[in-house]
Design a protein around this motif. Structure first.
Motif, PDB file in Angstrom:
ATOM      1  N   GLU A 120      36.530  51.760  37.129  1.00  0.00           N
ATOM      2  CA  GLU A 120      37.545  50.913  36.509  1.00  0.00           C
ATOM      3  C   GLU A 120      38.913  51.309  37.050  1.00  0.00           C
ATOM      4  N   ILE A 121      39.676  50.317  37.486  1.00  0.00           N
ATOM      5  CA  ILE A 121      41.006  50.608  38.013  1.00  0.00           C
ATOM      6  C   ILE A 121      42.051  49.767  37.301  1.00  0.00           C
ATOM      7  N   PRO A 122      43.300  50.211  37.291  1.00  0.00           N
ATOM      8  CA  PRO A 122      44.366  49.416  36.676  1.00  0.00           C
ATOM      9  C   PRO A 122      44.589  48.113  37.431  1.00  0.00           C
ATOM     10  N   VAL A 123      44.983  47.090  36.690  1.00  0.00           N
ATOM     11  CA  VAL A 123      45.297  45.791  37.281  1.00  0.00           C
ATOM     12  C   VAL A 123      46.739  45.431  36.933  1.00  0.00           C
ATOM     13  N   VAL A 124      47.474  44.947  37.934  1.00  0.00           N
ATOM     14  CA  VAL A 124      48.869  44.542  37.767  1.00  0.00           C
ATOM     15  C   VAL A 124      48.987  43.085  38.202  1.00  0.00           C
ATOM     16  N   ASP A 125      49.775  42.323  37.488  1.00  0.00           N
ATOM     17  CA  ASP A 125      49.975  40.904  37.803  1.00  0.00           C
ATOM     18  C   ASP A 125      50.793  40.772  39.093  1.00  0.00           C
ATOM     19  N   ILE A 126      50.190  40.195  40.112  1.00  0.00           N
ATOM     20  CA  ILE A 126      50.876  40.074  41.403  1.00  0.00           C
ATOM     21  C   ILE A 126      52.129  39.221  41.304  1.00  0.00           C
ATOM     22  N   ASN A 127      52.114  38.216  40.464  1.00  0.00           N
ATOM     23  CA  ASN A 127      53.293  37.350  40.385  1.00  0.00           C
ATOM     24  C   ASN A 127      54.472  38.057  39.727  1.00  0.00           C
ATOM     25  N   LYS A 128      54.195  39.006  38.840  1.00  0.00           N
ATOM     26  CA  LYS A 128      55.282  39.822  38.282  1.00  0.00           C
ATOM     27  C   LYS A 128      55.844  40.758  39.353  1.00  0.00           C
ATOM     28  N   THR A 160      51.040  52.525  44.804  1.00  0.00           N
ATOM     29  CA  THR A 160      50.609  52.480  43.406  1.00  0.00           C
ATOM     30  C   THR A 160      49.098  52.335  43.355  1.00  0.00           C
ATOM     31  N   HIS A 161      48.474  53.123  42.500  1.00  0.00           N
ATOM     32  CA  HIS A 161      47.025  53.013  42.305  1.00  0.00           C
ATOM     33  C   HIS A 161      46.760  51.860  41.347  1.00  0.00           C
ATOM     34  N   ALA A 162      46.448  50.707  41.889  1.00  0.00           N
ATOM     35  CA  ALA A 162      46.181  49.507  41.087  1.00  0.00           C
ATOM     36  C   ALA A 162      45.713  48.405  42.007  1.00  0.00           C
ATOM     37  N   MET A 163      45.150  47.382  41.391  1.00  0.00           N
ATOM     38  CA  MET A 163      44.810  46.160  42.108  1.00  0.00           C
ATOM     39  C   MET A 163      45.736  45.059  41.630  1.00  0.00           C
ATOM     40  N   LEU A 164      46.224  44.259  42.558  1.00  0.00           N
ATOM     41  CA  LEU A 164      47.064  43.124  42.192  1.00  0.00           C
ATOM     42  C   LEU A 164      46.194  41.898  41.982  1.00  0.00           C
ATOM     43  N   GLU A 165      46.481  41.172  40.907  1.00  0.00           N
ATOM     44  CA  GLU A 165      45.692  39.997  40.563  1.00  0.00           C
ATOM     45  C   GLU A 165      46.581  39.010  39.823  1.00  0.00           C
ATOM     46  N   PRO A 166      46.474  37.719  40.077  1.00  0.00           N
ATOM     47  CA  PRO A 166      47.292  36.755  39.338  1.00  0.00           C
ATOM     48  C   PRO A 166      46.775  36.561  37.918  1.00  0.00           C
ATOM     49  N   ASN A 167      47.684  36.657  36.957  1.00  0.00           N
ATOM     50  CA  ASN A 167      47.361  36.417  35.552  1.00  0.00           C
ATOM     51  C   ASN A 167      46.100  37.171  35.102  1.00  0.00           C
ATOM     52  N   PRO A 168      46.088  38.492  35.230  1.00  0.00           N
ATOM     53  CA  PRO A 168      44.879  39.247  34.891  1.00  0.00           C
ATOM     54  C   PRO A 168      44.505  39.101  33.422  1.00  0.00           C
ATOM     55  N   ALA A 169      43.199  39.063  33.180  1.00  0.00           N
ATOM     56  CA  ALA A 169      42.709  38.897  31.814  1.00  0.00           C
ATOM     57  C   ALA A 169      42.690  40.210  31.043  1.00  0.00           C
ATOM     58  N   SER A 170      42.753  41.344  31.751  1.00  0.00           N
ATOM     59  CA  SER A 170      42.753  42.650  31.095  1.00  0.00           C
ATOM     60  C   SER A 170      43.566  43.625  31.935  1.00  0.00           C
ATOM     61  N   ASP A 171      43.716  44.840  31.415  1.00  0.00           N
ATOM     62  CA  ASP A 171      44.515  45.848  32.107  1.00  0.00           C
ATOM     63  C   ASP A 171      43.728  46.593  33.162  1.00  0.00           C
ATOM     64  N   THR A 172      42.411  46.408  33.194  1.00  0.00           N
ATOM     65  CA  THR A 172      41.584  47.081  34.195  1.00  0.00           C
ATOM     66  C   THR A 172      40.568  46.097  34.769  1.00  0.00           C
ATOM     67  N   ARG A 173      39.991  46.484  35.885  1.00  0.00           N
ATOM     68  CA  ARG A 173      38.939  45.687  36.523  1.00  0.00           C
ATOM     69  C   ARG A 173      37.928  46.636  37.162  1.00  0.00           C
ATOM     70  N   GLY A 217      57.944  38.729  41.671  1.00  0.00           N
ATOM     71  CA  GLY A 217      59.206  38.393  41.031  1.00  0.00           C
ATOM     72  C   GLY A 217      60.189  39.552  41.013  1.00  0.00           C
ATOM     73  N   GLN A 218      59.682  40.770  40.849  1.00  0.00           N
ATOM     74  CA  GLN A 218      60.545  41.945  40.764  1.00  0.00           C
ATOM     75  C   GLN A 218      60.932  42.477  42.143  1.00  0.00           C
ATOM     76  N   PHE A 219      59.967  42.530  43.065  1.00  0.00           N
ATOM     77  CA  PHE A 219      60.200  43.128  44.386  1.00  0.00           C
ATOM     78  C   PHE A 219      60.784  42.128  45.367  1.00  0.00           C
ATOM     79  N   ASP A 220      60.491  40.845  45.187  1.00  0.00           N
ATOM     80  CA  ASP A 220      60.966  39.766  46.051  1.00  0.00           C
ATOM     81  C   ASP A 220      60.615  40.031  47.519  1.00  0.00           C
TER      82      ASP A 220
END
Length: 242
Positions: A156-164, A119-132, A167-170
């Protein structure tokens, strides 16, 4: 340490890279082009040195049916090799640099890899926005959220919450090489379900206190260093079975 032993070997590597012929790395066919593979990276692959500490650490802890979450796909070599280290492996990988995605796809096709998703994205805990904003380095492997003297561009790249994602991928295994962003990600991620963590640290980009925070977070989650599998800047952590 000198990158080349002689001018002749330098010319040899330049010719090989310019030929565009795929190169073998531990049984993995790796696509080559001048545009996407800097010469130092090509040399590391040719000299059997590319991400060696990281791969040795993963190989020492991987088990059948592991679900591996990788942060920083790079060329796709690490996840490509992990995909065949044991049976039933599933890999989810995230890469910030969009220019690398076509070659990662090509690597998967050349090697018939079907158990790795990117996936083209950066993982970040509790991101403040959808991009970084991410700084792109002249060598893809050193792109970072932090600017350096060799940063050439910022995107600018998409950001996805790592904790989500966790939780989904386990995932059972976490592999992390994100050029300094580990000081933000690891202490704030849900690691309690992770059995093994392979982490490349970047001490030139963070303070000793930040590194301490990373170790503290791992210990709090029950992950302890595997000293014999750690080398250079790569640290292996694993949960101790009762």
């Amino acid at each position: 340490m000198r990158l080349f032993k002689s001018k002749n070997s330098r010319r040899k590597y330049i010719r090989q890279r310019e030929s565009g012929m795929p190169i073998d790395y531990h049984g993995l066919t790796v696509p080559v082009s001048v545009e996407h593979m800097p010469l130092p990276i090509f040399v590391q692959i040719s000299e059997d040195a590319y991400e060696r500490p990281e791969l040795m650490a993963v190989e020492g802890m991987i088990r059948d049916n592991d679900r591996v979450l990788e942060m920083g796909t790079g060329l796709g070599i690490v996840s490509g090799l992990i995909s065949n280290m044991a049976t039933g492996i599933e890999v989810q990988s995230y890469e910030a640099n969009p220019s690398l995605l076509p070659k990662i796809t090509e690597l998967h096709q050349l090697n018939d890899i079907t158990n790795v998703s990117v996936t083209h994205a950066m993982l970040e805990p509790n991101p403040a926005s959808d991009t970084r904003s991410v700084h792109i380095h002249k060598y893809f492997s050193e792109g970072s959220i932090y600017q350096t003297s060799d940063s050439e561009d910022m995107i600018e790249i998409p950001v996805v919450d790592i904790n989500k994602v966790i939780g989904q991928f386990d995932p059972t295994v976490l592999v992390c090489d994100i050029e300094g962003a580990e000081e933000v990600v690891i202490p704030n991620s849900e690691l309690s379900g992770i059995r093994a963590l392979v982490l490349e640290l970047h001490p030139h980009m963070m303070s000793r206190k930040a590194i301490k925070n990373i170790y503290d977070a791992c210990l709090a989650a029950g992950l302890y260093p595997r000293v014999e599998l750690s080398s250079e800047q790569v640290v292996a952590f694993e949960r101790i079975d009762d």
